[in-house]
Scaffold this motif. Structure first.
Motif, PDB file in Angstrom:
ATOM      1  N   ASN A 308       0.892  -1.166   0.000  1.00  0.00           N
ATOM      2  CA  ASN A 308       0.000   0.000   0.000  1.00  0.00           C
ATOM      3  C   ASN A 308       0.928   1.212   0.000  1.00  0.00           C
ATOM      4  OD1 ASN A 308      -1.934   1.940   0.255  1.00  0.00           O
ATOM      5  ND2 ASN A 308      -2.932   1.030   2.038  1.00  0.00           N
ATOM      6  N   LEU A 309       1.246   1.680  -1.198  1.00  0.00           N
ATOM      7  CA  LEU A 309       2.328   2.637  -1.406  1.00  0.00           C
ATOM      8  C   LEU A 309       1.789   4.056  -1.483  1.00  0.00           C
ATOM      9  CD1 LEU A 309       5.442   2.517  -1.940  1.00  0.00           C
ATOM     10  CD2 LEU A 309       4.878   2.621  -4.376  1.00  0.00           C
ATOM     11  N   THR A 310       2.515   4.976  -0.851  1.00  0.00           N
ATOM     12  CA  THR A 310       2.186   6.396  -0.931  1.00  0.00           C
ATOM     13  C   THR A 310       3.448   7.173  -1.274  1.00  0.00           C
ATOM     14  OG1 THR A 310       0.479   6.169   0.771  1.00  0.00           O
ATOM     15  CG2 THR A 310       1.243   8.387   0.285  1.00  0.00           C
ATOM     16  N   ALA A 311       3.364   8.004  -2.310  1.00  0.00           N
ATOM     17  CA  ALA A 311       4.458   8.909  -2.680  1.00  0.00           C
ATOM     18  C   ALA A 311       3.928  10.331  -2.556  1.00  0.00           C
ATOM     19  CB  ALA A 311       4.935   8.633  -4.100  1.00  0.00           C
ATOM     20  N   GLN A 312       4.628  11.145  -1.797  1.00  0.00           N
ATOM     21  CA  GLN A 312       4.131  12.497  -1.518  1.00  0.00           C
ATOM     22  C   GLN A 312       5.243  13.525  -1.693  1.00  0.00           C
ATOM     23  OE1 GLN A 312       2.924  14.040   2.617  1.00  0.00           O
ATOM     24  NE2 GLN A 312       0.951  13.579   1.661  1.00  0.00           N
ATOM     25  N   LEU A 313       4.931  14.574  -2.458  1.00  0.00           N
ATOM     26  CA  LEU A 313       5.834  15.708  -2.652  1.00  0.00           C
ATOM     27  C   LEU A 313       5.159  16.934  -2.064  1.00  0.00           C
ATOM     28  CD1 LEU A 313       8.433  16.918  -3.916  1.00  0.00           C
ATOM     29  CD2 LEU A 313       7.078  17.309  -5.999  1.00  0.00           C
ATOM     30  N   SER A 314       5.828  17.598  -1.122  1.00  0.00           N
ATOM     31  CA  SER A 314       5.237  18.757  -0.461  1.00  0.00           C
ATOM     32  C   SER A 314       6.216  19.923  -0.457  1.00  0.00           C
ATOM     33  CB  SER A 314       4.834  18.418   0.981  1.00  0.00           C
ATOM     34  OG  SER A 314       5.978  18.130   1.775  1.00  0.00           O
ATOM     35  N   HIS A 315       5.638  21.126  -0.409  1.00  0.00           N
ATOM     36  CA  HIS A 315       6.445  22.348  -0.356  1.00  0.00           C
ATOM     37  C   HIS A 315       5.743  23.339   0.561  1.00  0.00           C
ATOM     38  CE1 HIS A 315       9.319  25.382  -1.652  1.00  0.00           C
ATOM     39  NE2 HIS A 315       8.309  26.224  -1.817  1.00  0.00           N
ATOM     40  N   ALA A 316       6.492  23.895   1.502  1.00  0.00           N
ATOM     41  CA  ALA A 316       5.980  24.915   2.419  1.00  0.00           C
ATOM     42  C   ALA A 316       6.847  26.157   2.299  1.00  0.00           C
ATOM     43  CB  ALA A 316       5.980  24.403   3.857  1.00  0.00           C
ATOM     44  N   ASP A 317       6.205  27.317   2.249  1.00  0.00           N
ATOM     45  CA  ASP A 317       6.906  28.584   2.048  1.00  0.00           C
ATOM     46  C   ASP A 317       6.353  29.595   3.042  1.00  0.00           C
ATOM     47  OD1 ASP A 317       8.085  30.924   1.190  1.00  0.00           O
ATOM     48  OD2 ASP A 317       7.535  30.689  -0.916  1.00  0.00           O
ATOM     49  N   GLN A 318       7.200  30.024   3.989  1.00  0.00           N
ATOM     50  CA  GLN A 318       6.824  31.055   4.953  1.00  0.00           C
ATOM     51  C   GLN A 318       7.691  32.291   4.724  1.00  0.00           C
ATOM     52  OE1 GLN A 318       7.500  27.750   6.624  1.00  0.00           O
ATOM     53  NE2 GLN A 318       5.421  27.407   5.930  1.00  0.00           N
ATOM     54  N   ASP A 319       7.032  33.420   4.445  1.00  0.00           N
ATOM     55  CA  ASP A 319       7.730  34.676   4.173  1.00  0.00           C
ATOM     56  C   ASP A 319       7.231  35.722   5.159  1.00  0.00           C
ATOM     57  OD1 ASP A 319       9.185  36.725   3.141  1.00  0.00           O
ATOM     58  OD2 ASP A 319       8.195  36.784   1.192  1.00  0.00           O
ATOM     59  N   ILE A 320       8.116  36.184   6.036  1.00  0.00           N
ATOM     60  CA  ILE A 320       7.774  37.181   7.057  1.00  0.00           C
ATOM     61  C   ILE A 320       8.580  38.434   6.741  1.00  0.00           C
ATOM     62  CG2 ILE A 320       7.669  37.675   9.525  1.00  0.00           C
ATOM     63  CD1 ILE A 320       7.760  34.642   9.998  1.00  0.00           C
ATOM     64  N   ASP A 321       7.909  39.418   6.176  1.00  0.00           N
ATOM     65  CA  ASP A 321       8.561  40.624   5.656  1.00  0.00           C
ATOM     66  C   ASP A 321       8.201  41.805   6.547  1.00  0.00           C
ATOM     67  OD1 ASP A 321       9.862  42.473   4.168  1.00  0.00           O
ATOM     68  OD2 ASP A 321       8.535  42.382   2.429  1.00  0.00           O
ATOM     69  N   SER A 322       9.205  42.456   7.115  1.00  0.00           N
ATOM     70  CA  SER A 322       8.981  43.601   7.998  1.00  0.00           C
ATOM     71  C   SER A 322       9.661  44.843   7.440  1.00  0.00           C
ATOM     72  CB  SER A 322       9.513  43.323   9.409  1.00  0.00           C
ATOM     73  OG  SER A 322       8.876  42.208   9.989  1.00  0.00           O
ATOM     74  N   SER A 323       9.049  45.992   7.692  1.00  0.00           N
ATOM     75  CA  SER A 323       9.628  47.284   7.311  1.00  0.00           C
ATOM     76  C   SER A 323       9.633  48.187   8.537  1.00  0.00           C
ATOM     77  CB  SER A 323       8.816  47.943   6.188  1.00  0.00           C
ATOM     78  OG  SER A 323       8.797  47.128   5.040  1.00  0.00           O
ATOM     79  N   TYR A 324      10.796  48.703   8.873  1.00  0.00           N
ATOM     80  CA  TYR A 324      10.934  49.539  10.066  1.00  0.00           C
ATOM     81  C   TYR A 324      10.187  50.866   9.896  1.00  0.00           C
ATOM     82  CZ  TYR A 324      13.115  52.371  13.715  1.00  0.00           C
ATOM     83  OH  TYR A 324      13.338  53.196  14.791  1.00  0.00           O
ATOM     84  N   VAL A 325       9.485  51.286  10.955  1.00  0.00           N
ATOM     85  CA  VAL A 325       8.760  52.553  10.952  1.00  0.00           C
ATOM     86  C   VAL A 325       9.666  53.635  11.522  1.00  0.00           C
ATOM     87  CG1 VAL A 325       6.764  53.804  11.842  1.00  0.00           C
ATOM     88  CG2 VAL A 325       6.533  51.399  11.163  1.00  0.00           C
ATOM     89  N   ASP A 326      10.042  54.599  10.704  1.00  0.00           N
ATOM     90  CA  ASP A 326      10.946  55.668  11.135  1.00  0.00           C
ATOM     91  C   ASP A 326      10.396  56.401  12.353  1.00  0.00           C
ATOM     92  OD1 ASP A 326      12.827  55.199   9.163  1.00  0.00           O
ATOM     93  OD2 ASP A 326      11.834  56.509   7.721  1.00  0.00           O
ATOM     94  N   GLY A 327      11.308  56.697  13.286  1.00  0.00           N
ATOM     95  CA  GLY A 327      10.953  57.469  14.471  1.00  0.00           C
ATOM     96  C   GLY A 327      10.285  56.677  15.568  1.00  0.00           C
ATOM     97  N   SER A 328      10.205  55.347  15.426  1.00  0.00           N
ATOM     98  CA  SER A 328       9.454  54.553  16.405  1.00  0.00           C
ATOM     99  C   SER A 328      10.303  54.022  17.552  1.00  0.00           C
ATOM    100  CB  SER A 328       8.762  53.381  15.704  1.00  0.00           C
ATOM    101  OG  SER A 328       9.723  52.511  15.115  1.00  0.00           O
ATOM    102  N   SER A 329      11.622  54.056  17.432  1.00  0.00           N
ATOM    103  CA  SER A 329      12.470  53.500  18.480  1.00  0.00           C
ATOM    104  C   SER A 329      13.219  54.595  19.227  1.00  0.00           C
ATOM    105  CB  SER A 329      13.483  52.513  17.888  1.00  0.00           C
ATOM    106  OG  SER A 329      14.420  52.111  18.857  1.00  0.00           O
ATOM    107  N   PRO A 330      13.279  54.496  20.546  1.00  0.00           N
ATOM    108  CA  PRO A 330      14.069  55.469  21.314  1.00  0.00           C
ATOM    109  C   PRO A 330      15.570  55.316  21.102  1.00  0.00           C
ATOM    110  CG  PRO A 330      13.227  53.735  22.756  1.00  0.00           C
ATOM    111  CD  PRO A 330      12.589  53.526  21.428  1.00  0.00           C
ATOM    112  N   LEU A 331      15.983  54.253  20.403  1.00  0.00           N
ATOM    113  CA  LEU A 331      17.414  54.034  20.164  1.00  0.00           C
ATOM    114  C   LEU A 331      17.922  54.740  18.907  1.00  0.00           C
ATOM    115  CD1 LEU A 331      17.712  50.244  21.090  1.00  0.00           C
ATOM    116  CD2 LEU A 331      18.256  52.234  22.498  1.00  0.00           C
ATOM    117  N   GLU A 332      17.004  55.379  18.182  1.00  0.00           N
ATOM    118  CA  GLU A 332      17.468  56.141  17.017  1.00  0.00           C
ATOM    119  C   GLU A 332      18.403  57.254  17.482  1.00  0.00           C
ATOM    120  OE1 GLU A 332      14.701  57.443  14.116  1.00  0.00           O
ATOM    121  OE2 GLU A 332      13.483  55.622  14.210  1.00  0.00           O
ATOM    122  N   GLY A 333      19.501  57.448  16.726  1.00  0.00           N
ATOM    123  CA  GLY A 333      20.500  58.443  17.092  1.00  0.00           C
ATOM    124  C   GLY A 333      21.564  57.913  18.030  1.00  0.00           C
TER     125      GLY A 333
END
Length: 665
Positions: A308-333
């Protein structure tokens, strides 16, 4: 006995029992062994297997009206929800492992969606990599501990979460036809709205096709004190497409394709997804996309149970894309600004491709019957390079062989040995390549008495091979994390116990887990955990039912060179979940649920104990104009209590009214 001899004994015992299957040995039950069904209870207790597992079926998924998968399965003993108020902040902790630190995952909880291995690795300050919607799924199986996981991967010390998407035949009943299901849901706390549309088409008995589109919109939920839990809302559109074609003269072959896609968008939110307000990391615009594709071919040879044979091909793709918001961190400067910006502008992407070839053989040897699964896997995981954010790009190639044999001796003994061999080559641009391999496995034993009692035990050994995040640390790339788990328990199931037509099922499991050569946790090299898990269900023929789930856990983490340990920071609070309900046939189901947790005083971040109350009702008319409709009402945290689950950084949601309208046409 030394650690080496214990491990050698486990693996040798598993190997010998696979080679000499007619000899009674200790073993590990598979996920699909027989269970005792209690259809009048909220959840079935899996008393027919030695594996510590819980199945959340379609009825319970709909009944709980959960917003995230983590929010759905934290009702399972041994499973804890870490910040469940948003899709990017929520994480899953099983037996102290998984989401339990500043990193998104410690690689000790596996996630499988329709056979695809899903999940990224250690993403700093991001709670989880399971971005998907509960509306896509008809069943979630949670396996606690490493016993029962060797068919699916390595290093699953905490356990495994298996998710199965809906099929067209679930709605057509396997007969040709077309079915449409529409679900609308609203939650008052945070103004959460959900629309889920399913179209199921089965033109013939051999072909079926399902399309599912779900739109979920979150606002800003508040806790019991009326304070915001998150800083902004989000949207979560998801879709799934699934088809299956059966062919062959004996209808003994099939080809299936499953596609799922979920997106999430959060704007101007803290980079630390667990934080309520902006901290030193600042804010980001975060967009996430998670996709899976699974192609499966099955062949059941006519005239024999050996193929009872099973052949399986799978693909998973996780993309977590972030963009920094200017002026939001007290560590700027400050000198730290480049680091903060690099983290905020990170694009973390993981792509995992897996090919699995597996055969199931059913046969008898002497007085034993066997269900033997043997498989070969080829796995490739690619991480996109992001050096400014300390995210090493690279490729993790693996070969794996596994064999698991469920052996039954008459009606009493169930024995299952399991072995898995995994070989790895891992490397990336600017880094050396490293080779690792490991032999893992375990054995379990279950003995069923004639009076409904059963006792079971297991021993398992697994290794967590090096991960892409550690490419910059040679010592970690040459050292795998290792773990042994021993379990012992009993179950009891019986009908007509105190009244005609009543049913009782109880399962108690104790475990002991030791992890060494630790690389996942700062300043620790060993972890030792113990725990108890209890599940019980009782129902009467008249429709009354009682469900109980409880969990207690203790453990220490040991630093290098120290003989005494400190409390391990991944341990959840002791919890008790009690449900009392009443069914009126197939038409009405009402229930009250209490969830209680003990104080956690002796911790760096103490958490007071709490008890919250939830009410649920489902009305499913069986005749008339509303036949085929379902109306669900939920009231969670009915007394609007302010509380926080241990391990979470945010308070839980306050009083929440939920209303769901669904109909199948």
């Amino acid at each position: 006995m030394t650690t080496f001899s214990l491990r050698a004994g486990l693996l040798c015992g598993a190997a010998l029992s696979l080679v000499l299957p007619a000899q009674p040995v200790f073993g590990q039950d598979a996920l699909d062994l027989g269970t005792v069904l209690l259809p009048r209870s909220k959840r079935e207790v899996q008393t027919g297997t030695a594996t510590a597992q819980t199945v959340v079926d379609q009825e319970e998924i709909e009944d709980r009206q959960a917003s995230t998968i983590a929010d759905l399965i934290d009702s399972v003993p041994g499973v804890s929800l870490i910040n469940g108020s948003s899709p990017s902040g929520s994480g899953i902790n099983i037996r102290g492992f998984g989401a339990n630190s500043a990193y998104g995952s410690d690689q000790k909880v596996g996630i499988i969606v329709d056979g695809a291995s899903v999940g990224a690795e250690e993403l700093y300050r991001i709670g989880t990599q399971l971005y998907t919607d509960p509306e896509l799924y008809k069943e979630v199986t949670v396996v606690r501990g490493s016993a029962g996981t060797f068919e699916y991967g390595s290093g699953m010390i905490g356990g495994l979460v298996k998710l199965e998407t809906k099929d067209a035949s679930d709605f057509t009943g396997g007969a040709p036809g077309v079915k449409l299901r529409q679900t609308l849901q609203y939650s008052s706390n945070g103004d959460e709205g959900v629309s889920s549309t399913i179209l199921a088409w089965q033109p013939t008995r051999e072909f079926e096709l399902l399309g599912n589109y779900t739109w979920r919109s979150y606002g800003v939920p508040v806790d019991g004190a009326g304070d915001d839990i998150t800083s902004d809302g989000s949207t979560l559109p998801s879709w799934a497409l699934k088809g299956k074609y059966i062919f062959g003269a004996a209808r003994n072959q099939y080809l299936s394709l499953s596609l799922a896609d979920t997106e999430s968008e959060e704007l101007d939110v803290p980079y630390n997804s667990r934080a309520v307000a902006t901290d030193s990391f600042g804010n980001v615009d975060r967009r996430v996309r998670s996709r899976t594709a699974v192609l499966t071919y099955g062949f059941d040879a006519p005239g024999t149970d050996l193929i009872n044979l099973t052949a399986q091909l799978s693909h998973a793709d996780q993309d977590i894309d972030s963009s920094y918001v200017d002026g939001s961190s007290p560590l700027e400067g400050t000198p730290s600004e480049p680091t903060v910006r690099a983290l905020g502008d990170a694009d973390n992407r993981y792509r995992t491709t897996k090919f699995t070839l597996k055969n199931q053989a059913l046969f008898d040897t002497g007085g034993a019957s066997h269900d033997l699964r043997v498989g070969l896997e080829r796995i490739r995981k690619i991480r996109a390079d992001n050096p400014d954010a300390s995210a090493s790009g690279g490729t993790d190639w693996r070969w794996a062989l596994f064999a698991v044999d469920d052996i039954r001796f008459g009606k009493s003994w169930t024995v299952t040995p399991a072995l898995r061999y995994e070989q790895q080559r891992i490397g990336g641009d600017g880094y050396d390549s490293f080779d690792s391999d490991a032999v893992m496995g375990g054995v379990t034993l279950r003995y069923a008495f004639s009076a409904g009692w059963a006792v079971f035990g297991s021993g398992s050994y697994t290794e967590n091979l090096p991960i892409l995040d550690d490419l910059g640390t040679v010592a970690y790339m040459e050292q795998s994390e290792k773990a042994e788990t021993y379990e012992l328990g009993f179950s009891y199931d019986r009908t007509d116990l105190a009244a005609a037509g009543d049913s009782l099922a109880v399962k108690l499991n104790a475990y002991d887990t030791r992890v060494w050569d630790v690389t996942s946790y700062s300043r620790l090299d060993r972890v030792h955990l113990q725990g108890l898990e209890l599940e019980a269900a009782y129902s009467l023929a008249g429709g009354l039912y009682v469900d109980l789930a409880a969990n207690a856990m203790r453990g220490q983490g040991y630093a290098s060179g120290r003989s005494s340990g400190d409390d391990f920071q991944g341990i959840p609070a002791d919890t008790l979940r009690l449900t009392l309900g009443k069914r009126w046939g197939e038409e009405l189901d009402t229930s009250w649920e209490m969830v209680a947790a003990a104080d956690m005083d002796d911790w760096t971040t103490p958490t007071p104990g709490y008890a919250v109350h939830n009410l649920r009702a489902t009305w499913s008319p069986q005749a008339g104009a509303l036949a085929g409709s379902e109306i669900r009402f939920g009231l969670e945290n009915a007394f609007d209590r302010e509380y926080r689950q241990h391990l979470s950084e945010n308070n839980a949601a306050g009083r929440t009214f939920k209303l769901t309208l669904a109909r199948t046409f």
